[in-house]
Design an enzyme around this catalytic site. Structure first.
Site, PDB file in Angstrom:
ATOM      1  N   TYR A 212       0.812  -1.222   0.000  1.00  0.00           N
ATOM      2  CA  TYR A 212       0.000   0.000   0.000  1.00  0.00           C
ATOM      3  C   TYR A 212       0.848   1.275   0.000  1.00  0.00           C
ATOM      4  CZ  TYR A 212      -4.892  -1.448   0.344  1.00  0.00           C
ATOM      5  OH  TYR A 212      -6.150  -1.917   0.082  1.00  0.00           O
TER       6      TYR A 212
ATOM      7  N   ASP B 244      -4.411  -9.000   3.144  1.00  0.00           N
ATOM      8  CA  ASP B 244      -5.362  -8.974   2.039  1.00  0.00           C
ATOM      9  C   ASP B 244      -5.740 -10.398   1.647  1.00  0.00           C
ATOM     10  OD1 ASP B 244      -6.906  -7.626   0.257  1.00  0.00           O
ATOM     11  OD2 ASP B 244      -5.329  -7.334  -1.238  1.00  0.00           O
TER      12      ASP B 244
ATOM     13  N   ASP C 279       2.321 -18.575   4.719  1.00  0.00           N
ATOM     14  CA  ASP C 279       1.735 -19.703   3.991  1.00  0.00           C
ATOM     15  C   ASP C 279       1.138 -20.724   4.953  1.00  0.00           C
ATOM     16  OD1 ASP C 279       5.043 -19.778   3.181  1.00  0.00           O
ATOM     17  OD2 ASP C 279       4.295 -21.179   4.652  1.00  0.00           O
TER      18      ASP C 279
ATOM     19  N   LYS D 224       6.183 -13.326   6.622  1.00  0.00           N
ATOM     20  CA  LYS D 224       6.940 -14.194   5.726  1.00  0.00           C
ATOM     21  C   LYS D 224       8.426 -13.985   6.018  1.00  0.00           C
ATOM     22  CE  LYS D 224       7.131 -17.121   2.356  1.00  0.00           C
ATOM     23  NZ  LYS D 224       6.919 -18.530   2.671  1.00  0.00           N
TER      24      LYS D 224
END
Ligand code: NAP
Length: 542
Positions: free
Chosen positions: A237, A433, A409, A308
């Site tokens: 963003y 998101d 994940d 991540k």
């Protein structure tokens, strides 16, 4: 009719080999309320403790009028916005010294939205008004005030986002919007992103929970009851991107390859588009702070930092580290990290355990690590026992909010396979998101996925879905997302009775099998109703 969450209230679940009791399912966005005179007064979560860091964001200047965000709004109200007079019977929600004051007739701006937004807003507004009337018998009422954005604004004012619309959202503090088209062919990149940036709405809050009767692709959708806190201002963003082939992309690639990566094998290919992914201490900490505080207020028992960091150590990995820092430094008495819980649990299981043996249990394979690494883990164990052995030991840690982390994940499979283990997720922008749409799918999909964008002194509530243009003006689409976003708004301003009424009758209507096309096609024996009739039936069930 009461909501039932078989996977939530009082359910015991095993988590990381420890047993916890989950709290009763929390409301969509529980925020505490105090009463001051006739007005309802509350402080947003982020305002309740002194900031640990300087707040450059509170000095951001709104582009529309040159006034400073976050200031008191008592002095600066306009009488008209976009040529429309404010409702005479209403008063603005005020914000001063970090506190909102909500009058009994607050003026709340709404953006109808493009495409299906038109049908959805009309239907949702009727539901909100009926529930408030039913809950408070006329003592309270929302004075709606239309502000314009998107196609409607472009047609009327020749601009996609008039300055007055932003000024009204800013001055009136709490607003609700339908989905907006992303203008094609240039102009503002995304109206939603523009609003979030101008008002510095740094936390995107998306509760995901199951309502009985909603068709779901999983066997136990009721076990998922989470609130996702997605950082809303940076990561993707931040919007810092350079097009492949542009002079700026070439300069940046040259700088990276020949200055920053000088002598390294790693290179950026010359024909790349390039994006910058900034993750700051400031934005991470205020988001995680907000999430932990919300968990404490709502009685939720875990906050999971989703990242991540195994691949992107200095952005995603740093998000994890800074998140843990907030928990340890600002919420020491109320929280325990997962590793701390292991260390304390090991002492409870064996009071004579040595530091070295404890370290070996929390880090399997430690004996094969270097001495320096081993010393680091021994030091960690010792530091935990020295600092919180007394306060959190002997089982006391089980009463604290557990702060853990999961790789992005892995969380996708975790919320499907072990949904009851998760309660609050705090994460970076792009992860949030993806996760929020995937989680929403488990409990019925975008038709029933509410959201809010919250900043210091501002809140904009909105559905998670887009304008679904192929259904525009067909009175077909599910208004559930905007209706539940309104439920979040009502909770935010402290009108919890009206919020509960809507939730209960939405669920009752779905259980009666009067549903819009999206649910009807997945529900045996259901009757398909249009947007407006679905709203009318909810009102009938209030
Ligand atoms: P979308 O509008 O979210 O619609 C995609 C599909 O999701 C629909 O075709 C429909 O699936 C389902 N859906 C969405 N809302 C639903 C509802 N209320 N009830 C039932 N089903 C619903 O996504 P899009 O077509 O990619 O985006 C269209 C426009 O919206 C774009 O201009 C995009 O930029 C904009 N957008 C705006 C926002 C926002 O304002 N916050 C967010 C996302 C996208 P079925 O056809 O299978 O029934």
């Amino acid at each position: 009719m009461s909501l039932s969450h078989p996977g939530g209230p009082g359910q015991n679940c095993t988590r990381f080999h420890r047993t916890f009791t989950l709290p009763a399912a929390a409301s969509l966005s529980a925020l505490p309320v105090q009463t001051r005179g006739a007005a309802r007064v509350f402080r947003p979560l982020s305002a309740r403790r002194p900031r640990a860091i300087a707040t450059p964001n509170s000095q951001v200047v709104a582009s529309c009028s040159g006034t400073t965000l976050g200031r008191d709004n008592k002095k600066s109200m306009q009488n008209t916005y976009n040529g429309l007079e404010l409702p005479k019977d209403g008063q603005p929600i005020q914000y001063s010294n970090g506190q909102f004051e909500v009058p009994d007739h607050p003026i709340i701006p709404f953006i109808e939205g493009d495409g299906t937004g038109r049908d959805i807003w009309k239907a949702s507004r009727r539901v909100f008004d009926a529930a408030v009337e039913k809950a408070y018998g006329g003592r309270r009422a929302i004075q709606w005030f239309e502000i314009f954005a998107g196609e409607k604004a472009f047609r009327q004012f020749g601009t996609w986002l008039p300055d007055d619309s932003v000024a009204a959202a800013r001055d009136l503090r709490v607003s609700i919007k339908g989905p907006l088209t992303t203008p094609v062919g240039g102009g503002i990149r995304s109206l939603n992103v523009a609003l979030r940036q101008i008002l510095d709405l740094y936390a995107c809050v998306r509760p995901v929970k199951y309502y009985q009767g909603v068709p779901s692709p999983v066997k136990h959708p009721e076990q998922l009851d989470i609130v996702i806190f997605r950082e809303n201002t940076e990561d993707v963003y931040a919007g810092i991107e350079f097009k492949e082939g542009s002079a700026d992309a070439a300069r940046l690639i040259d700088f990276i390859n020949n200055e920053l990566l000088q002598g390294a094998k790693k290179k950026v290919r010359a024909d790349s588009g390039v994006g910058i992914k900034p993750i700051s201490i400031f934005a991470t900490k205020r988001l995680v702070r907000y999430a932990i505080r919300a968990a404490l207020e709502a009685g939720r028992k875990t906050v999971t930092l989703v990242h991540k960091g195994n691949i992107q150590k200095f952005t995603e990995g740093a998000f994890r580290e800074w998140g843990y820092e907030v928990a340890r430094e600002e919420f020491r008495d109320q929280t325990v990290t997962e590793r701390e819980s292991w260390i304390l649990g090991n002492v409870e299981a064996n009071p004579d355990i040595t530091v070295e043996a404890n370290a070996a249990l929390i880090e399997p394979g430690l004996e094969m690590a270097s001495q320096t690494y081993r010393d680091g883990v021994y030091a960690e164990v010792k530091a935990v026992l020295d600092s919180i052995g007394q306060s959190h030991g002997k089982g006391a840690w089980k009463t604290k909010v557990l702060i853990n982390d999961r790789i992005a994940d892995s969380i996708f499979q975790q919320i499907i396979l072990r949904p009851a283990d998760y309660s609050v997720l705090a994460t970076t922008n792009l992860n949030g998101d993806y996760i929020s749409d995937a989680a929403a799918a488990q409990v019925g999909g975008l038709g029933i996925a509410p959201g809010a964008n919250i900043g210091d002194g501002f809140a904009v509530f909105e559905a998670t879905h887009g304008t679904a243009p192929k259904y525009a003006d067909k009175d077909m689409i599910n208004p559930g997302s905007v209706i539940l976003s309104g439920v979040m708004l009502l909770e935010f301003i402290g009108w919890k009775e009206a919020a509960r009424l809507i939730e209960h009758s939405l669920e009752k209507t779905i259980l009666q099998k009067f549903v819009t096309y999206d649910f009807e096609r997945q529900t045996a024996g259901a009757t398909k109703v249009g947007t407006s009739e679905f709203a009318t039936r909810i009102i009938g069930n209030l």
